[in-house]
Design a protein around this motif. Structure first.
Motif, PDB file in Angstrom:
ATOM      1  N   HIS A 160      40.454  15.774 -27.497  1.00 39.44           N
ATOM      2  CA  HIS A 160      40.482  15.093 -28.791  1.00 39.44           C
ATOM      3  C   HIS A 160      39.923  13.671 -28.656  1.00 39.44           C
ATOM      4  N   PHE A 161      40.304  12.986 -27.585  1.00 42.82           N
ATOM      5  CA  PHE A 161      39.825  11.630 -27.356  1.00 42.82           C
ATOM      6  C   PHE A 161      38.312  11.608 -27.140  1.00 42.82           C
ATOM      7  N   LEU A 162      37.808  12.524 -26.314  1.00 40.95           N
ATOM      8  CA  LEU A 162      36.373  12.555 -26.028  1.00 40.95           C
ATOM      9  C   LEU A 162      35.560  12.900 -27.275  1.00 40.95           C
ATOM     10  N   ARG A 163      36.093  13.798 -28.084  1.00 43.78           N
ATOM     11  CA  ARG A 163      35.365  14.179 -29.295  1.00 43.78           C
ATOM     12  C   ARG A 163      35.268  12.979 -30.257  1.00 43.78           C
ATOM     13  N   GLU A 164      36.339  12.225 -30.345  1.00 42.91           N
ATOM     14  CA  GLU A 164      36.299  11.031 -31.192  1.00 42.91           C
ATOM     15  C   GLU A 164      35.276  10.019 -30.663  1.00 42.91           C
ATOM     16  N   GLN A 165      35.226   9.862 -29.348  1.00 40.65           N
ATOM     17  CA  GLN A 165      34.289   8.917 -28.755  1.00 40.65           C
ATOM     18  C   GLN A 165      32.834   9.335 -28.981  1.00 40.65           C
ATOM     19  N   SER A 166      32.606  10.652 -28.956  1.00 43.71           N
ATOM     20  CA  SER A 166      31.227  11.141 -29.122  1.00 43.71           C
ATOM     21  C   SER A 166      30.676  10.879 -30.525  1.00 43.71           C
ATOM     22  N   GLN A 167      31.558  10.566 -31.465  1.00 43.87           N
ATOM     23  CA  GLN A 167      31.117  10.327 -32.848  1.00 43.87           C
ATOM     24  C   GLN A 167      30.951   8.841 -33.179  1.00 43.87           C
ATOM     25  N   ARG A 168      31.136   8.011 -32.173  1.00 43.42           N
ATOM     26  CA  ARG A 168      30.996   6.572 -32.410  1.00 43.42           C
ATOM     27  C   ARG A 168      29.515   6.197 -32.576  1.00 43.42           C
ATOM     28  N   ASP A 169      29.259   5.291 -33.499  1.00 41.53           N
ATOM     29  CA  ASP A 169      27.887   4.891 -33.799  1.00 41.53           C
ATOM     30  C   ASP A 169      27.276   3.999 -32.716  1.00 41.53           C
ATOM     31  N   ASP A 170      28.147   3.317 -31.937  1.00 42.05           N
ATOM     32  CA  ASP A 170      27.600   2.397 -30.942  1.00 42.05           C
ATOM     33  C   ASP A 170      27.169   3.101 -29.658  1.00 42.05           C
ATOM     34  N   TYR A 171      27.311   4.438 -29.607  1.00 41.76           N
ATOM     35  CA  TYR A 171      26.841   5.204 -28.472  1.00 41.76           C
ATOM     36  C   TYR A 171      25.443   5.734 -28.754  1.00 41.76           C
ATOM     37  N   THR A 172      24.621   5.805 -27.734  1.00 39.37           N
ATOM     38  CA  THR A 172      23.294   6.396 -27.882  1.00 39.37           C
ATOM     39  C   THR A 172      23.433   7.900 -28.034  1.00 39.37           C
ATOM     40  N   SER A 173      22.361   8.541 -28.422  1.00 38.70           N
ATOM     41  CA  SER A 173      22.388   9.999 -28.583  1.00 38.70           C
ATOM     42  C   SER A 173      22.630  10.694 -27.245  1.00 38.70           C
ATOM     43  N   ASP A 174      22.069  10.143 -26.164  1.00 40.31           N
ATOM     44  CA  ASP A 174      22.294  10.737 -24.837  1.00 40.31           C
ATOM     45  C   ASP A 174      23.761  10.636 -24.437  1.00 40.31           C
ATOM     46  N   GLU A 175      24.371   9.492 -24.734  1.00 41.48           N
ATOM     47  CA  GLU A 175      25.794   9.327 -24.395  1.00 41.48           C
ATOM     48  C   GLU A 175      26.663  10.269 -25.226  1.00 41.48           C
ATOM     49  N   GLN A 176      26.332  10.406 -26.476  1.00 53.53           N
ATOM     50  CA  GLN A 176      27.088  11.327 -27.333  1.00 53.53           C
ATOM     51  C   GLN A 176      26.948  12.771 -26.841  1.00 53.53           C
ATOM     52  N   GLU A 177      25.734  13.111 -26.431  1.00 52.82           N
ATOM     53  CA  GLU A 177      25.493  14.473 -25.930  1.00 52.82           C
ATOM     54  C   GLU A 177      26.286  14.728 -24.645  1.00 52.82           C
ATOM     55  N   SER A 178      26.350  13.744 -23.764  1.00 52.43           N
ATOM     56  CA  SER A 178      27.106  13.891 -22.513  1.00 52.43           C
ATOM     57  C   SER A 178      28.592  14.120 -22.779  1.00 52.43           C
ATOM     58  N   LEU A 179      29.122  13.388 -23.751  1.00 58.99           N
ATOM     59  CA  LEU A 179      30.532  13.562 -24.103  1.00 58.99           C
ATOM     60  C   LEU A 179      30.778  14.947 -24.676  1.00 58.99           C
ATOM     61  N   GLU A 180      29.872  15.438 -25.480  1.00 61.23           N
ATOM     62  CA  GLU A 180      30.014  16.781 -26.052  1.00 61.23           C
ATOM     63  C   GLU A 180      29.976  17.849 -24.964  1.00 61.23           C
ATOM     64  N   VAL A 181      29.101  17.648 -23.969  1.00 58.51           N
ATOM     65  CA  VAL A 181      29.057  18.594 -22.841  1.00 58.51           C
ATOM     66  C   VAL A 181      30.387  18.601 -22.100  1.00 58.51           C
ATOM     67  N   ALA A 182      30.956  17.409 -21.901  1.00 56.98           N
ATOM     68  CA  ALA A 182      32.255  17.319 -21.225  1.00 56.98           C
ATOM     69  C   ALA A 182      33.328  18.056 -22.019  1.00 56.98           C
ATOM     70  N   VAL A 183      33.307  17.908 -23.333  1.00 62.71           N
ATOM     71  CA  VAL A 183      34.279  18.596 -24.195  1.00 62.71           C
ATOM     72  C   VAL A 183      34.124  20.100 -24.057  1.00 62.71           C
ATOM     73  N   GLN A 184      32.884  20.581 -24.099  1.00 58.92           N
ATOM     74  CA  GLN A 184      32.637  22.020 -23.999  1.00 58.92           C
ATOM     75  C   GLN A 184      33.100  22.580 -22.652  1.00 58.92           C
ATOM     76  N   CYS A 185      32.885  21.806 -21.589  1.00 59.76           N
ATOM     77  CA  CYS A 185      33.328  22.254 -20.262  1.00 59.76           C
ATOM     78  C   CYS A 185      34.842  22.395 -20.205  1.00 59.76           C
ATOM     79  N   LEU A 186      35.559  21.405 -20.725  1.00 59.08           N
ATOM     80  CA  LEU A 186      37.026  21.460 -20.731  1.00 59.08           C
ATOM     81  C   LEU A 186      37.533  22.619 -21.585  1.00 59.08           C
TER      82      LEU A 186
END
Length: 307
Positions: free
Chosen positions: A13-39
């Motif tokens: 839940h925490f990682l998904r919220e972080q991936s939607q932050r506007d101050d993150y680049t698209s690559d950073e958001q994508e990395s967080l989403e991959v981490a969520v999918q792995c978990l």
């Protein structure tokens, strides 16, 4: 496992919220989403598993631990959800039924699942200990009993089942302590009284110098009039006298030559076998009594009910 899943759900839940932050680049958001999918894949957790949500967010858990200098809350301290508690009770009942059917492996599996859903319930550990005892896995039974006692220090069944496991491991002194504690908590329990007496008998038998190396009590044997009479009769037999003379000659370091001389270990064993054959021929009924005495001293468990 259910408690761990709740913690992982909080991380997701925490990682998904972080991936939607506007101050993150698209690559950073994508990395967080991959981490969520792995978990989610590893722990088989999806967005629909809202029952895993914890009262506190991941940030609150860590802020309490570091800002207030408190330790992180152990996973087992999470309160089980009502649905988990209900399912755990169902699994315990299934395990009890498997115990009645003597399907102890299936019982262990049910109790283990119940423990994972409600790790603060002493009954589940204690019941699993009973199943482990039946499977001969006494060390695991002791550990489960210790866990049950750490949860409920006045749980008499846990002490009783630990005593049974310790006795099966020939740790009679420790078993006596466990049975005594069980009796202190449940003074009218006949099973604990019986098992305590058996453990005390076993301890005396092991500690007795007259019983070392024998399957029966030599003290009671020498007090048996039939055996004493038979032994006295045998000692009048010339062949037995020659055998005993040879044994005495060897044990004293004297000459072993001559009739009945015993020059090596094999001769000593042969002499003992001949002596035993003479006893068997003289009084086979007494020999059978001695064999029955050995069998009657085997430590046996008692039938017990499960919570």
């Amino acid at each position: 496992m259910s408690s761990l899943k709740r913690l992982v759900y909080a991380v997701i839940h925490f990682l998904r919220e972080q991936s939607q932050r506007d101050d993150y680049t698209s690559d950073e958001q994508e990395s967080l989403e991959v981490a969520v999918q792995c978990l989610e894949t590893v722990f088989k957790i999806g967005p629909e598993d809202t029952h895993l949500a914890t009262p506190k967010s991941l940030e609150e858990m860590f802020s309490q631990a570091y800002l207030k200098k408190e330790e992180l809350t152990p996973i087992e301290s999470f309160s089980s959800l009502p649905a988990d508690i209900e399912k755990a009770e169902q699994l315990k009942d299934e395990g009890n039924n498997f115990m009645k059917e003597q399907n102890y492996e299936a019982a262990v599996d049910c109790y283990t699942q119940a423990v994972e859903l409600d790790p603060k319930n002493a009954v589940y550990y204690c019941n699993r200990a009973a199943a482990f005892n039946q499977l001969g896995n006494h060390s695991n039974a002791v550990r489960d009993c210790e866990k049950a006692i750490s949860i409920d220090v006045v749980y008499s069944k846990a002490y009783g089942r630990m005593g049974k496991a310790l006795a099966a491991m020939n740790k009679y002194k420790e078993a006596i302590g466990s049975y005594q504690k069980a009796l202190d908590l449940d003074p009218d329990n006949e099973s604990y009284k019986s098992n305590l007496r058996l453990a005390e008998q076993k301890l005396r038998h092991v500690a007795s110098p007259t019983s070392a190396g024998f399957g029966f009590d030599m003290t009671s044997l020498m007090n048996n009039p039939a055996f004493v009479s038979m032994a006295a009769s045998l000692m009048q037999d010339p062949q037995i006298q020659r055998l005993m003379s040879g044994m005495m000659s060897n044990s004293g370091g004297g000459p072993a030559a001559g009739v009945g001389g015993l020059t090596d270990l094999s001769s000593l064993i042969q002499a003992g076998q001949q002596f035993a054959q003479q006893i068997q021929q003289q009084n086979p009924e007494l020999i059978q009594q001695l064999r029955n005495q050995v069998r009657s001293r085997s430590f046996s468990g008692t039938t017990e009910e499960h919570s």
